[in-house]
Design an enzyme around this catalytic site. Structure first.
Site, PDB file in Angstrom:
ATOM      1  CG  ASP A  37      -1.623   1.250   1.467  1.00  0.00           C
ATOM      2  OD1 ASP A  37      -2.309   1.687   0.528  1.00  0.00           O
ATOM      3  OD2 ASP A  37      -1.510   1.833   2.559  1.00  0.00           O
ATOM      4  CG  ASP A  83      -1.235   2.190   6.883  1.00  0.00           C
ATOM      5  OD1 ASP A  83      -1.344   3.273   7.471  1.00  0.00           O
ATOM      6  OD2 ASP A  83      -1.511   2.036   5.681  1.00  0.00           O
ATOM      7  CG  ASP A  85      -4.185  -1.336   3.316  1.00  0.00           C
ATOM      8  OD1 ASP A  85      -4.558  -1.209   2.140  1.00  0.00           O
ATOM      9  OD2 ASP A  85      -3.461  -0.515   3.900  1.00  0.00           O
TER      10      ASP A  85
END
Length: 666
Positions: free
Chosen positions: A369, A563, A567
């Site tokens: 990410d 995080d 996600d």
């Protein structure tokens, strides 16, 4: 009762310490009875005294045998005290396990082999082996002692790491500070943490300044400064000033408790190597026992002179039994993975199970990410371009206009230029949704926002050639005054993280983000990431990971690093999910298989190296133990392996494997 290797040195009692389950007690013996977890381990000093006393009695018995001519039964009586001093516990365990229907363990094999050696002299054609029988049992106990020392050292090392959860908290109540158990402190309460004390619960500093020692959580030796408004993580040690902290989480949900839960439950998920060893031991041990019986009976029967040859083949069978126990494998392999998990924890890397460590070792694709993972997740002013006034003056005006806004862009402007007591009056504040804010500052009309707001104000915004980020334009009394380039700053160690991953052999790095394409391209280019995809919703990220999973080769694993709450689905879908533990959401941490406590992506390569080294040590133990045992078993069947070599094949190999396993801690 568990077998001695699983019992005397704490394996069957370690459930409360590191998640040991019943399968571990089944490994040495196939199927195990219920273990009494309240029973104490034998004090190592007691075992040392028993070994020393037995050794002295053995020397006396050997001297008496050589100096005094006595019948065979009298020689047995002379050697029995030495044998019983060191072997009575093993005999008792073997008898009890036979009574409970679980005979195939280390105690049974040693008892059968040594009692057979004591009695073989009474078999026609047999040679007395009283001293050899005592020596085998004595050496067995010496091996037990060394094994226990190695395992205790491993558990002590991990135990030191686990000593991060305080037993008390200083709670402010009715103007007084009261010491109580952290379970009795709740979110919203205020606690006081003095210098030298550990922070018992997560919270936010409301008074005081200090430095925190976070080494046991993050692996970083440099202290972290905190002041009013800073987050305070449980498990850290307060180094200097007194802190008043408003608690934000229950004790069970605090960082320190979560770390303990993760490490304690790590052994619940077994690796393929551990599962193989468990299945191997359940089948292997009884087969070896029946093979030993066949070695003792079939060759004498085949020769047609059973009485003349039985003693010779019985000795070979006894030697076969001594070397046969697989405890070198069933102890050292789980200990290796446990040590690897503990060693990773020292670096602030929490791995939730040994099966995830195997997946980490096989990682060939790492997907990231962007926001909060590769970048700091906080907007900061990167560049200021002004026209007709200084950069500082432009930031000064923009910060005053955004003085009362909670938008992240406004926060970035205020951090870049703190609002001081300059006497500027701010009035007529008007926020225009999706465009920006207009206000009067010091009698002038100031507009701060995007290009649409500039056009509304009747001025033309200038283009900014800085890559990525967000451009905030400023107009003064309808005239264009400049713009501010604001971006989410890349974490300092993100470039090193990507470089290290490629150095470890990771073939592909990918970045998935919901951000704009130009921002994603700029970050991917800066970090030299192989592939990137932008403008993704959470379900789009899952689809992208699915496609990457389908393209991987057999035996390879895909890791996803994230995080945020969005996600969590991707973390759960990947072969190995890695979450940021400091800034990451609880949902992401819960869904992940690995947690990085200091949010540094460079720790991913460290985790992969630790996993590969741990796996290598486990494989070394498997190959070494099986190889040596098979060789000595073959020699024993041919009558070429003396009893001392059989003892080495069991106890010696076990000690070597356990000592090798402790390397995983480092």
């Amino acid at each position: 009762m568990a077998c001695k290797h699983c019992h005397d040195h704490g394996h069957s009692h370690s459930h409360s310490h590191h998640g040991h389950d019943q399968d571990a007690d089944e490994k040495c013996c196939g199927s195990r009875p219920e273990v009494d977890e309240d029973e104490d381990d034998e004090d190592p000093s007691v075992l040392k005294r028993r070994i020393a006393l037995s050794a002295v009695l053995l020397v006396v018995a050997i001297a008496a045998q050589r100096l005094i001519e006595v019948p065979l039964w009298a020689q047995l009586v002379i050697f029995l005290p030495s044998y019983l001093v060191v072997g009575r516990e093993t005999l008792a365990e073997a008898v009890e396990n036979i009574a409970e229907g679980h005979p195939f363990d280390e105690d049974f094999l040693m008892a059968l082999a040594t009692v057979g050696a004591l009695l073989i002299g009474f078999v026609p054609g047999g040679k007395p082996m009283f001293a050899e029988a005592v020596f085998v049992m004595l050496f067995f106990q010496v091996g037990e002692l060394f094994e226990g020392i190695a395992e205790d050292r491993s558990r002590k090392s991990i135990g030191e790491l686990m000593d991060i959860r305080p037993d008390s908290a200083n709670l402010e109540r009715d103007g007084k500070v009261v010491s109580m158990h952290p379970d009795d402190v709740h979110p919203g309460d205020v606690i006081v943490v003095r210098p030298g004390e550990r922070i018992p619960l997560d919270g936010r500093v409301i008074e005081g300044r200090s430095s925190l020692n976070t080494v046991e959580l993050t692996g970083e030796s440099a202290p972290r400064d905190v002041s009013v408004g800073s987050d305070a993580i449980s498990g850290c040690i307060n180094l200097s000033g007194v802190l008043r902290i408003r608690v934000s989480k229950e004790f069970g949900d605090s960082t320190a408790s979560k770390i303990l839960d993760l490490v304690e439950n790590a052994s619940g998920s077994k690796s393929k190597s551990e599962a193989f060893i468990t299945r191997f031991a359940r089948v292997y041990t009884p087969i070896v026992v029946f093979l030993a019986i066949a070695v003792a009976l079939l060759p004498p029967l085949a020769t047609g002179d059973f009485g003349a040859n039985f003693a010779t083949w019985l000795l070979r069978a006894l030697t076969f039994l001594v070397v046969s126990c697989p405890c070198a494998l069933v102890l050292s392999v789980p200990l290796t993975f446990f040590g690897g998990i503990g060693g990773a924890s020292r670096h602030g890397i929490l791995i939730k199970g040994s099966n995830y460590m195997e997946a980490l070792a096989n990682a060939s694709t790492v997907v990231f990410d962007k926001t909060g993972t590769l970048t700091q997740g906080v907007f900061k002013v990167a560049v200021v371009h002004s026209s007709g006034l200084t950069d500082d003056e432009l930031l000064h005006l923009a910060a005053h206009v955004e003085a009362n806004s909670t938008h992240p862009i406004a926060t970035a402007l205020r951090e870049a230029h703190a609002i001081d007591d300059c006497g500027c009056s701010v009035s007529d504040v008007q926020e225009i949704a999706g465009e920006g804010v207009v206000a009067r500052v010091g009698g002038r009309s100031i507009a701060v926002g995007n290009a649409r707001l500039m056009k509304r104000m009747g001025t033309t915004p200038q283009a900014c050639h800085e890559a990525g980020g967000t451009i905030i334009h400023v107009a003064i009394d309808g005239a264009y005054a400049g713009h501010v380039h604001i971006e989410d700053i890349v974490k300092p160690d993100s470039p090193q993280a990507i470089e290290d991953l490629h150095a470890t052999g990771v073939r592909k790095t990918v970045m998935l983000t919901g951000d704009r394409e130009d921002v994603a391209r700029q970050v991917a280019s800066e970090l030299k990431i192989d592939e990137h995809h932008a403008n993704l919703l959470p379900q789009d990220k899952v689809a992208s990971v699915e496609a990457l999973l389908g393209a991987r080769s057999k035996g390879e694993a895909l890791a996803f690093v994230g995080d945020g709450i969005n996600d969590a689905p991707v973390l759960a879908r990947a072969d190995i999910g890695i979450a940021m533990g400091a800034m990451g959401s609880d949902a992401a941490i819960e869904a992940a298989d690995v947690v990085l406590m200091d949010d540094k992506p460079s720790k991913i390569a460290v985790a992969i190296r630790i996993a590969r080294r741990t796996l290598a040590i486990a494989r070394q133990n498997i190959v070494f133990a099986i190889g040596v045992k098979v060789a000595i078993l073959a020699l024993a069947a041919l009558g070429l392996a003396p009893m001392w070599l059989a003892v080495f094949g069991d106890v010696g190999v076990m000690v070597i494997c356990v000592l090798n396993a402790t390397r995983a801690l480092r």
